[in-house]
Design a protein around this motif. Sequence first.
Motif, PDB file in Angstrom:
ATOM      1  N   SER A 110      -4.246  -6.540   8.617  1.00  0.00           N
ATOM      2  CA  SER A 110      -5.265  -7.586   8.517  1.00  0.00           C
ATOM      3  C   SER A 110      -6.529  -7.125   9.226  1.00  0.00           C
ATOM      4  O   SER A 110      -6.464  -6.569  10.323  1.00  0.00           O
ATOM      5  N   VAL A 111      -7.670  -7.358   8.584  1.00  0.00           N
ATOM      6  CA  VAL A 111      -8.950  -7.005   9.191  1.00  0.00           C
ATOM      7  C   VAL A 111      -9.182  -7.866  10.432  1.00  0.00           C
ATOM      8  O   VAL A 111      -9.709  -7.397  11.442  1.00  0.00           O
ATOM      9  N   VAL A 112      -8.768  -9.132  10.359  1.00  0.00           N
ATOM     10  CA  VAL A 112      -8.896 -10.055  11.497  1.00  0.00           C
ATOM     11  C   VAL A 112      -7.566 -10.070  12.247  1.00  0.00           C
ATOM     12  O   VAL A 112      -6.510 -10.249  11.630  1.00  0.00           O
ATOM     13  N   SER A 127      -7.195 -17.151  10.496  1.00  0.00           N
ATOM     14  CA  SER A 127      -7.087 -18.613  10.609  1.00  0.00           C
ATOM     15  C   SER A 127      -6.471 -19.219   9.356  1.00  0.00           C
ATOM     16  O   SER A 127      -5.837 -20.269   9.402  1.00  0.00           O
ATOM     17  N   ASN A 128      -6.644 -18.552   8.220  1.00  0.00           N
ATOM     18  CA  ASN A 128      -6.051 -19.021   6.958  1.00  0.00           C
ATOM     19  C   ASN A 128      -4.849 -18.153   6.613  1.00  0.00           C
ATOM     20  O   ASN A 128      -4.964 -16.933   6.540  1.00  0.00           O
ATOM     21  N   ILE A 129      -3.708 -18.780   6.413  1.00  0.00           N
ATOM     22  CA  ILE A 129      -2.494 -18.062   6.038  1.00  0.00           C
ATOM     23  C   ILE A 129      -1.827 -18.806   4.882  1.00  0.00           C
ATOM     24  O   ILE A 129      -2.202 -19.927   4.548  1.00  0.00           O
ATOM     25  N   TYR A 157      -2.812   2.165 -10.820  1.00  0.00           N
ATOM     26  CA  TYR A 157      -4.107   2.191 -10.135  1.00  0.00           C
ATOM     27  C   TYR A 157      -4.218   0.904  -9.334  1.00  0.00           C
ATOM     28  O   TYR A 157      -4.385  -0.182  -9.874  1.00  0.00           O
ATOM     29  N   THR A 158      -4.109   1.010  -7.999  1.00  0.00           N
ATOM     30  CA  THR A 158      -3.918  -0.178  -7.176  1.00  0.00           C
ATOM     31  C   THR A 158      -5.197  -0.945  -6.847  1.00  0.00           C
ATOM     32  O   THR A 158      -5.132  -2.019  -6.241  1.00  0.00           O
ATOM     33  N   ALA A 159      -6.352  -0.437  -7.240  1.00  0.00           N
ATOM     34  CA  ALA A 159      -7.602  -1.164  -6.965  1.00  0.00           C
ATOM     35  C   ALA A 159      -7.608  -2.536  -7.623  1.00  0.00           C
ATOM     36  O   ALA A 159      -8.302  -3.442  -7.161  1.00  0.00           O
ATOM     37  N   VAL A 160      -6.839  -2.691  -8.688  1.00  0.00           N
ATOM     38  CA  VAL A 160      -6.831  -3.974  -9.404  1.00  0.00           C
ATOM     39  C   VAL A 160      -6.245  -5.098  -8.550  1.00  0.00           C
ATOM     40  O   VAL A 160      -6.421  -6.277  -8.871  1.00  0.00           O
ATOM     41  N   TYR A 161      -5.567  -4.754  -7.443  1.00  0.00           N
ATOM     42  CA  TYR A 161      -5.001  -5.779  -6.577  1.00  0.00           C
ATOM     43  C   TYR A 161      -5.972  -6.192  -5.474  1.00  0.00           C
ATOM     44  O   TYR A 161      -5.710  -7.151  -4.743  1.00  0.00           O
ATOM     45  N   GLY A 162      -7.097  -5.486  -5.377  1.00  0.00           N
ATOM     46  CA  GLY A 162      -8.101  -5.843  -4.390  1.00  0.00           C
ATOM     47  C   GLY A 162      -7.587  -5.693  -2.970  1.00  0.00           C
ATOM     48  O   GLY A 162      -6.555  -5.070  -2.715  1.00  0.00           O
ATOM     49  N   ASN A 163      -8.319  -6.282  -2.034  1.00  0.00           N
ATOM     50  CA  ASN A 163      -7.926  -6.214  -0.633  1.00  0.00           C
ATOM     51  C   ASN A 163      -7.173  -7.452  -0.171  1.00  0.00           C
ATOM     52  O   ASN A 163      -6.915  -7.629   1.016  1.00  0.00           O
ATOM     53  N   ASP A 164      -6.818  -8.330  -1.139  1.00  0.00           N
ATOM     54  CA  ASP A 164      -6.078  -9.554  -0.799  1.00  0.00           C
ATOM     55  C   ASP A 164      -5.016  -9.879  -1.848  1.00  0.00           C
ATOM     56  O   ASP A 164      -4.628 -11.019  -2.013  1.00  0.00           O
ATOM     57  N   PRO A 184      -4.568 -15.282   1.582  1.00  0.00           N
ATOM     58  CA  PRO A 184      -5.797 -15.981   1.959  1.00  0.00           C
ATOM     59  C   PRO A 184      -6.594 -15.316   3.083  1.00  0.00           C
ATOM     60  O   PRO A 184      -7.365 -15.972   3.768  1.00  0.00           O
ATOM     61  N   PHE A 185      -6.375 -14.025   3.299  1.00  0.00           N
ATOM     62  CA  PHE A 185      -7.215 -13.272   4.236  1.00  0.00           C
ATOM     63  C   PHE A 185      -7.267 -11.828   3.760  1.00  0.00           C
ATOM     64  O   PHE A 185      -6.507 -11.414   2.877  1.00  0.00           O
TER      65      PHE A 185
END
Length: 263
Positions: free
Chosen positions: A118-120, A124-126, A168-175, A181-182
Amino acid sequence: MKLSKKLLAVAVLAAAASGAAEARIQAIGDATADGSEFLFNLVNYTAQNSYTLDLGITVEQFLANPSQPLSFSLSDNNFQSFAAAYTAGNNVAWGVSGGHGLLNDPSDTAKYGFYTTSVVPAPSNIDTNAGDISNTMSKWNVMVGSVQTQDANANNLSTFKTVGQNGYTAVYGNDFQTALPFTAQGQLGTALAFVHEKVNDDDFDTGELVTFPGTWNFSFSGNVGSLTYTAAPAAVPLPAAVWMFGAGLMGVLRATRRKSLAV
């Protein structure tokens, strides 16, 4: 016989260096008692390619000692393909994730759920309940299914994929396609926290967050990458002599002050 995490990490390093194959990564959907193995995911959004690495450590093995440092050297052919396509300034994100799918009785709540960077440090949102956590884990399962052959006894340790290719895993984004939710994946040079989305013991459903003591770091130079998990050092208690010296010093100061006031 199960390998210790330390020995297992050494085995992973050896396999990564040689490009050898190992037992497949476990999907969360396997619902095995030890959970999935953790997966390292690295995406270059600028060059439109991605790299994944099965870290070979299961949820159960990690939970046995979540403060133990881990280290992985990435130098296989797939990583070299990723590094060769990288240019300074590219938009690159990375993260580590996995999960545990068993939730049959209260004793399962300590392990069940989604594990991710997690970047944070403490989002606060889970995911609010077991259903939402399961939905996030299902996205992870689909991603794993596209980079690992689930019905094979052994497959490659890592993958290198480009845009348009299955896996190609970019399609899953960073979340994980907004299921999480984070933001789980961070940029190069960013230390990432490691957290566990679980359910509480009271209602077997409400989402809770556990933050582990360590942070993940990733860097690479040339064609070699370095992935590490390091726990913050514990606070070192002051020796008793220091406290005694401090108490004695305060006593001397008080006595000196009283003498000055008397004069």
